[in-house]
Design an enzyme around this catalytic site. Structure first.
Site, PDB file in Angstrom:
ATOM      1  N   SER A   1      -0.747  -6.721   0.550  1.00  0.00           N
ATOM      2  CA  SER A   1      -1.028  -7.151  -0.820  1.00  0.00           C
ATOM      3  C   SER A   1      -1.077  -8.672  -0.939  1.00  0.00           C
ATOM      4  O   SER A   1      -1.966  -9.227  -1.581  1.00  0.00           O
ATOM      5  CB  SER A   1       0.025  -6.588  -1.780  1.00  0.00           C
TER       6      SER A   1
ATOM      7  N   TYR B   1      -3.996   9.915  -5.194  1.00  0.00           N
ATOM      8  CA  TYR B   1      -5.047   9.759  -4.197  1.00  0.00           C
ATOM      9  C   TYR B   1      -6.367  10.333  -4.719  1.00  0.00           C
ATOM     10  O   TYR B   1      -6.385  11.226  -5.563  1.00  0.00           O
ATOM     11  CB  TYR B   1      -4.665  10.458  -2.894  1.00  0.00           C
TER      12      TYR B   1
ATOM     13  N   ARG C   1       4.910   1.248   1.059  1.00  0.00           N
ATOM     14  CA  ARG C   1       4.747   0.706  -0.294  1.00  0.00           C
ATOM     15  C   ARG C   1       5.725   1.396  -1.234  1.00  0.00           C
ATOM     16  O   ARG C   1       5.348   2.233  -2.059  1.00  0.00           O
ATOM     17  CB  ARG C   1       3.295   0.836  -0.733  1.00  0.00           C
TER      18      ARG C   1
ATOM     19  N   GLN D   1       8.399  -4.120  -1.810  1.00  0.00           N
ATOM     20  CA  GLN D   1       7.274  -4.844  -2.415  1.00  0.00           C
ATOM     21  C   GLN D   1       7.208  -6.303  -1.980  1.00  0.00           C
ATOM     22  O   GLN D   1       6.139  -6.846  -1.737  1.00  0.00           O
ATOM     23  CB  GLN D   1       7.361  -4.768  -3.946  1.00  0.00           C
TER      24      GLN D   1
END
Length: 377
Positions: A134, A231, A123, A128
C-alpha cells in the site's frame, strides 16, 4: 543487542533505501544496533552524516555491513555477494518478489537465512503500518499521473484565456486499488476529467467520493458481483462482452489511460488490447503500472516509451516509487521499523516468535528450505 545492517541497493535503477536517519534513530531507541553501508541513502538524498548523527555506524562495504548482522534490511532481494556474507541463521527483510525471483530465495535458503517477503504481510488491522504494497502503490499511483502529464502534449486542467479555452484532459483509470485511487485523486487535483473502472462494485462509491465517474455496465449481475468476503465473482461471458464494448468505446475518447491491475503470483492481466490502443487519438498516453509483471497494455515494453502507429505513447516506466525516492524510502523504512518490532519480546529482548501470525505469513525461507506454502514446488 541485535544488529541490523542496511546496504546500498544493487538493482539497476533502484534509488530507494531500507532505512532513513529517522527510522535508524527509532530502531536504536527500541534496542537495536544499526550499521549502514556508506552511500546507502545517497540516491534518496539521505547523507552518511545524517545516519551517523542518528546513531548508526558506517561500514565501508556491503560485506563489512552484513557479515556480523543479525538482520539485513533491503528494498529488493540482496545480491549474491551479500547473501554469501550473511551468517547462518541471519534474518533478511525485503520486498523479495518471491514469485518471480526464485533464485534469490533458493540462495537465501541454502545460506540458512530466515527471509521475510514484505509483500506477504497479511492485510490485517495490526499489520497496516507494515503494508509495503500500500505505501509504495500509493506513491506509484501519484507518480503515474505525473509521468503521464509530462509526456502529454497538452495541459491537464481546463483554462479560460483571452485567446480561447483549453479543454481539460480526459483521464481513465483502470483498476481502483490503492494505486488507482491515488491516481484518481492526483489527476483530479491537476484538473482533469476523470473516469475509472473496476470489477468490484464496492469501488464505485470510492471513485465517486474522489470526484470521478465510475464506468461499468451496472446491471443486476454487476450489483451482485462481489462475495461476502469482498472478492470479485467471475462474471458471465455475456457481461464481459458488454463491459468490453463499453470500455472500448470509452478508451477511444480518452487522452490518458492508466492501468493498475496486478494478480499476486501471476502475470498481470491484459486490460487494453492492441485494437483499443489503435483507437486512441495521436498524442494520447497510456501508463502501465503493471509493466514489471508483464503489463496490462498489449504492446507495452519494460523501460521503454512505445510510440504506436497511430501516434499514441505507451509508457512502460519501471519502479515508479523509486522516482520519488525520498518519500518512498521514508514510508518503506517506517514499514520495516514496525515489522522489526515483532522481533522483540515484551521485555524488549531480541527473540523472534516465528509463530506470530504476521511473521508466519511473511516467512519464505527458514532452516535451509523455502517454507512458504504458496512457493513450495
Amino acid at each position: 543487542m541485535a544488529l541490523i545492517a542496511v546496504t546500498k541497493e544493487s538493482r539497476a535503477g533502484e534509488t530507494r533505501v531500507a532505512a532513513t536517519p529517522e527510522t535508524v534513530k527509532k530502531l536504536i531507541a527500541a534496542g537495536f544496533a544499526v550499521t549502514v553501508e556508506a552511500g546507502a541513502g545517497l540516491a534518496a538524498s539521505y547523507q552518511d552524516g545524517d545516519y551517523e548523527a542518528a546513531g548508526a555506524s558506517l561500514a565501508k562495504t556491503a560485506k563489512a555491513a552484513v557479515e556480523k548482522a543479525d538482520i539485513l534490511f533491503k528494498v529488493r532481494a540482496p545480491a549474491d555477494a551479500e547473501i554469501a556474507a550473511l551468517k547462518s541463521g541471519a534474518i533478511v527483510v525485503a520486498m523479495l518478489n518471491p514469485y518471480q525471483e526464485k533464485a534469490a530465495l533458493e540462495a537465501l535458503a541454502a545460506k540458512g537465512a530466515s527471509a521475510f517477503a514484505m509483500e506477504f504481510v497479511p492485510r490485517i488491522t495490526r499489520a497496516q503500518v507494515m503494508d509495503v504494497l500500500s505505501s509504495q502503490a500509493n506513491l506509484a499511483g501519484y507518480r503515474a499521473v505525473i509521468e503521464a502529464a509530462e509526456a502529454f502534449g497538452k495541459a491537464m486542467p481546463m483554462m479560460m484565456t483571452a485567446a480561447g479555452t483549453v479543454a481539460a484532459a480526459k483521464v481513465f483509470i483502470m483498476g481502483v486499488g490503492v494505486a488507482g485511487l491515488q491516481a484518481i485523486a492526483t489527476a483530479r487535483r491537476l484538473g482533469a476529467v476523470v473516469t475509472a473502472t473496476d470489477v468490484r462494485p464496492a469501488t464505485k462509491e470510492q471513485v465517486e467520493s474522489l470526484g470521478a465517474k465510475f464506468l461499468a455496465v451496472e446491471d443486476e449481475e454487476f450489483k451482485n458481483a462481489q462475495t461476502a468476503g469482498g472478492y470479485a465473482k467471475e462474471m458471465s461471458v455475456e457481461y464481459q462482452a458488454k463491459q468490453a464494448a463499453l470500455v472500448s468505446s470509452h478508451i477511444a475518447k480518452q487522452d490518458i489511460v492508466i492501468t493498475t491491475a496486478l494478480i499476486p503470483g501471476r502475470p498481470a492481466p491484459k486490460l487494453v488490447s492492441a485494437e483499443q490502443v489503435a483507437s486512441m487519438r495521436p498524442g494520447s498516453i497510456l501508463v502501465d503500472l503493471a509493466i514489471e509483471q508483464g503489463g496490462n497494455v498489449v504492446g507495452a515494453k519494460l523501460g521503454e516509451v512505445v510510440v504506436t502507429a497511430n501516434g499514441a505513447k505507451i509508457l512502460g516506466v519501471p519502479n515508479l516509487p523509486g522516482r520519488i525516492a525520498v518519500d518512498a524510502s521514508a514510508l518503506y523504512a517506517r514499514n520495516l521499523f514496525a515489522f522489526a518490532g515483532l522481533f522483540l519480546n515484551k521485555e524488549g529482548a531480541f527473540a523472534p516468535d516465528f509463530e506470530d501470525e504476521i511473521l508466519k505469513a511473511a516467512l519464505v525461507t527458514q532452516g535451509g528450505a523455502i517454507v512458504h506454502p504458496s512457493l513450495k514446488a
